[in-house]
Design a protein around this motif. Structure first.
Motif, mmCIF file in Angstrom:
data_model
loop_
_atom_site.group_PDB
_atom_site.id
_atom_site.type_symbol
_atom_site.label_atom_id
_atom_site.label_comp_id
_atom_site.label_asym_id
_atom_site.label_seq_id
_atom_site.Cartn_x
_atom_site.Cartn_y
_atom_site.Cartn_z
ATOM 1 N N SER A 1 50.651 33.967 47.164
ATOM 2 C CA SER A 1 51.478 33.216 48.121
ATOM 3 C C SER A 1 52.827 32.846 47.513
ATOM 4 C CB SER A 1 50.736 31.942 48.552
ATOM 5 O OG SER A 1 50.267 31.242 47.416
ATOM 6 N N SER B 1 51.211 23.828 42.501
ATOM 7 C CA SER B 1 51.733 24.567 43.654
ATOM 8 C C SER B 1 53.235 24.712 43.440
ATOM 9 C CB SER B 1 51.455 23.785 44.941
ATOM 10 O OG SER B 1 52.093 24.401 46.040
ATOM 11 N N VAL C 1 41.964 27.279 40.016
ATOM 12 C CA VAL C 1 41.805 28.201 38.885
ATOM 13 C C VAL C 1 41.189 27.460 37.701
ATOM 14 C CG1 VAL C 1 43.100 29.552 37.205
ATOM 15 C CG2 VAL C 1 43.651 29.720 39.631
ATOM 16 N N ALA D 1 33.641 43.104 45.281
ATOM 17 C CA ALA D 1 33.716 43.736 46.604
ATOM 18 C C ALA D 1 35.098 44.362 46.825
ATOM 19 C CB ALA D 1 33.437 42.696 47.679
ATOM 20 N N LEU E 1 24.717 34.758 50.063
ATOM 21 C CA LEU E 1 23.741 35.409 49.170
ATOM 22 C C LEU E 1 22.758 34.369 48.641
ATOM 23 C CD1 LEU E 1 25.772 37.793 46.799
ATOM 24 C CD2 LEU E 1 24.110 38.451 48.562
ATOM 25 N N VAL F 1 27.477 43.185 47.036
ATOM 26 C CA VAL F 1 26.081 42.798 46.844
ATOM 27 C C VAL F 1 25.592 42.216 48.158
ATOM 28 C CG1 VAL F 1 24.515 41.248 45.603
ATOM 29 C CG2 VAL F 1 26.394 42.368 44.381
ATOM 30 N N GLY G 1 33.098 32.829 45.237
ATOM 31 C CA GLY G 1 34.325 32.209 45.725
ATOM 32 C C GLY G 1 34.239 31.646 47.130
ATOM 33 N N ALA G 2 35.326 31.867 47.852
ATOM 34 C CA ALA G 2 35.417 31.308 49.200
ATOM 35 C C ALA G 2 36.053 32.349 50.106
ATOM 36 C CB ALA G 2 36.267 30.041 49.182
ATOM 37 N N ILE H 1 30.539 42.680 39.247
ATOM 38 C CA ILE H 1 30.614 43.392 40.537
ATOM 39 C C ILE H 1 31.649 42.765 41.452
ATOM 40 C CG2 ILE H 1 29.286 44.181 42.534
ATOM 41 C CD1 ILE H 1 26.750 43.836 40.881
#
Ligand SMILES: Cc1cc2nc3c(=O)[nH]c(=O)nc-3n(C[C@H](O)[C@H](O)[C@H](O)COP(=O)(O)OP(=O)(O)OC[C@H]3O[C@@H](n4cnc5c(N)ncnc54)[C@H](O)[C@@H]3O)c2cc1C
Length: 410
Positions: free
Chosen positions: A45, A321, A292, A33, A244, A79, A107-108, A31
């Motif tokens: 970026s 980076s 990652v 969002a 959540l 969710v 995640g964040a 799922i």
């Protein structure tokens, strides 16, 4: 069996992929969002922002992959709650989905500016596809950009926007860029790199107000100066998306607490990726890692656990980076180092090796891939190295590591 995965980014997608690869033959619901296919975040970026990477190359997997693997991908679906008694998740449209096992890969989310003018048109963040697309669409009318924040996201955005011909100023509220992440030598190198490319780096300076009627026109800093801007990009950090988890009574500290198998305090609920707080087996402390590598490796761990092949998480952190022609590669976590050894192999390259006394705990390299690869290979053993040899760029780095005694952190 039904495994529901909330969040379809690096962690969530990899968990679904690994579940199938490990032979999970139950139902998998993934799922997201977000409205678009699950995608790689690092290029947002870098190449994607610079318009050198077409959108199709962002996708983690082509659309057909999810059908082929019998993964039910639900996009644009939030969710909003978890009921642990009934083992269901509630969706924003009121629908409930039952799970046997639930993986939280939420995640964040970006920390937002709380200064006057923060809601003006022209103020951007850089966390997701929508953010990056919004910046790209606005760019043709933009000449001057103020970036707020001197972490990786702010610096990468600055480099990309400068490469695209924008006048860029970076406001950093600490003494140097990447202050909490790296040593002064690396920060100095990065500062010089940006300055050589025409970016203005302003340290020890806090943005206190953004001005403009409806559209941003300048940023006022605590040094009293006004920095003109048609666009502001704020990269001031993220916070773990754990509402959540906390909402259904799971243990949460700096992220969702999990054990070495990525299991929360509910045996049917797991969590992985940027949202997770876990005890690292080498560093012996609780960590939340935003990378990652971490998301991908924790996804492998949870898949093995759910396929009855449990193996505790023991991956070693690494990160990268890209800024202009500089490739930064980081292995291990340098926090708490007592000594740093700098190795410069050329004008355009640098490595910083971090020690706790005589044990190597981390390395940052810039355009020194060989040093990175060798250090990354040996780092999990926390080798004890001769620091004088390491600083001598004439001695091949592999000769220094081979046969070095191993240690552990206590
Ligand atoms: C611009 C940028 C550049 C980066 N560059 C690098 C790099 O060079 N190297 C590196 O290693 N890392 C980099 N990172 C960090 C890396 O992208 C993250 O560590 C990684 O994306 C973490 O993956 P994740 O799946 O844990 O979480 P996320 O990528 O944050 O994904 C979480 C997903 O869950 C969804 N979600 C959250 N809550 C819900 C809910 N209730 N319902 C449904 N869906 C939900 C979110 O919408 C999101 O899509 C970068 C990050 C950014 C933003």
């Amino acid at each position: 069996m039904h495994c529901v995965i909330v969040g379809a980014s690096h962690a969530g997608v990899q968990a679904a992929v690994n579940l199938r690869a490990q032979g999970y033959d139950g139902e998998i619901t993934l799922i997201s969002a977000e409205k678009v296919l699950p995608y790689q975040r690092p290029p947002l970026s870098k190449a994607f922002l610079q318009d050198t990477l077409p959108e199709q190359r962002l996708w983690l997997r082509p659309e057909a992959f999810y059908q082929q693997k019998n993964i039910n991908l639900m996009l644009d679906t939030n969710v909003v709650g978890i009921n642990r008694q009934s083992q269901t998740v509630e969706l924003a449209n009121g629908q409930c989905l039952a799970y046997d096992d639930l993986i939280l890969a939420t995640g964040a989310s970006v920390r937002r500016l709380s200064i006057a003018g923060a809601d003006l048109k022209g103020v951007y963040y850089l966390r997701d596809h929508q953010d990056a697309t919004g910046i790209k669409q606005a760019l043709p009318k933009v000449k001057k950009v103020v970036v707020i924040g001197g972490g990786y996201i702010g610096l990468e955005a600055a480099a990309s926007l400068r490469k695209m011909g924008k006048e860029v100023t970076v406001l950093i509220n600490s003494q140097r860029p990447l202050q909490h992440l790296t040593s002064p030598g690396i920060s100095d190198f990065i500062t010089a790199l940006h300055q050589q490319n025409g970016v203005t780096i302003v340290t020890n300076t806090m943005a206190v107000e953004i001005t403009g009627d409806t559209q941003v026109t300048s940023v006022i800093a605590d040094n009293g100066k006004h920095y003109e801007a048609d666009m502001v990009v704020a990269g001031i950090g993220v916070q773990p998306a754990h509402s959540l988890a906390s909402g259904c009574g799971l243990n949460v500290s700096n992220g969702i607490d999990v054990n070495g198998f990525m299991q929360t305090n509910d045996p049917h609920i797991y969590a992985i990726g940027d949202c997770v707080n876990f005890a690292h087996p080498v560093y012996h402390k609780k960590l939340r890692i935003e990378s990652v590598q971490n998301a991908t490796d924790q996804a492998k761990t949870v898949a093995l656990t759910l396929c009855n092949k449990p193996a505790p998480y023991n991956a070693f952190p690494w990160f990268w980076s890209d800024q202009y022609d500089a490739k930064l590669q980081i292995a291990g976590l340098s926090a708490g180092y007592t000594d740093v050894v700098v190795r410069q192999e050329s004008e355009k390259s640098l490595a910083a090796f971090y020690f706790v006394h005589n044990k190597l705990i981390a390395v940052d390299t810039i355009n020194q891939t060989k040093s990175f690869m060798v250090a990354r290979k040996y780092l999990p053993q926390l080798p004890e190295l001769d620091k004088t040899l390491l600083a001598d760029a004439n001695i091949p780095v592999s000769d220094i590591f081979t046969g070095a005694p191993q240690a552990c952190l206590t």
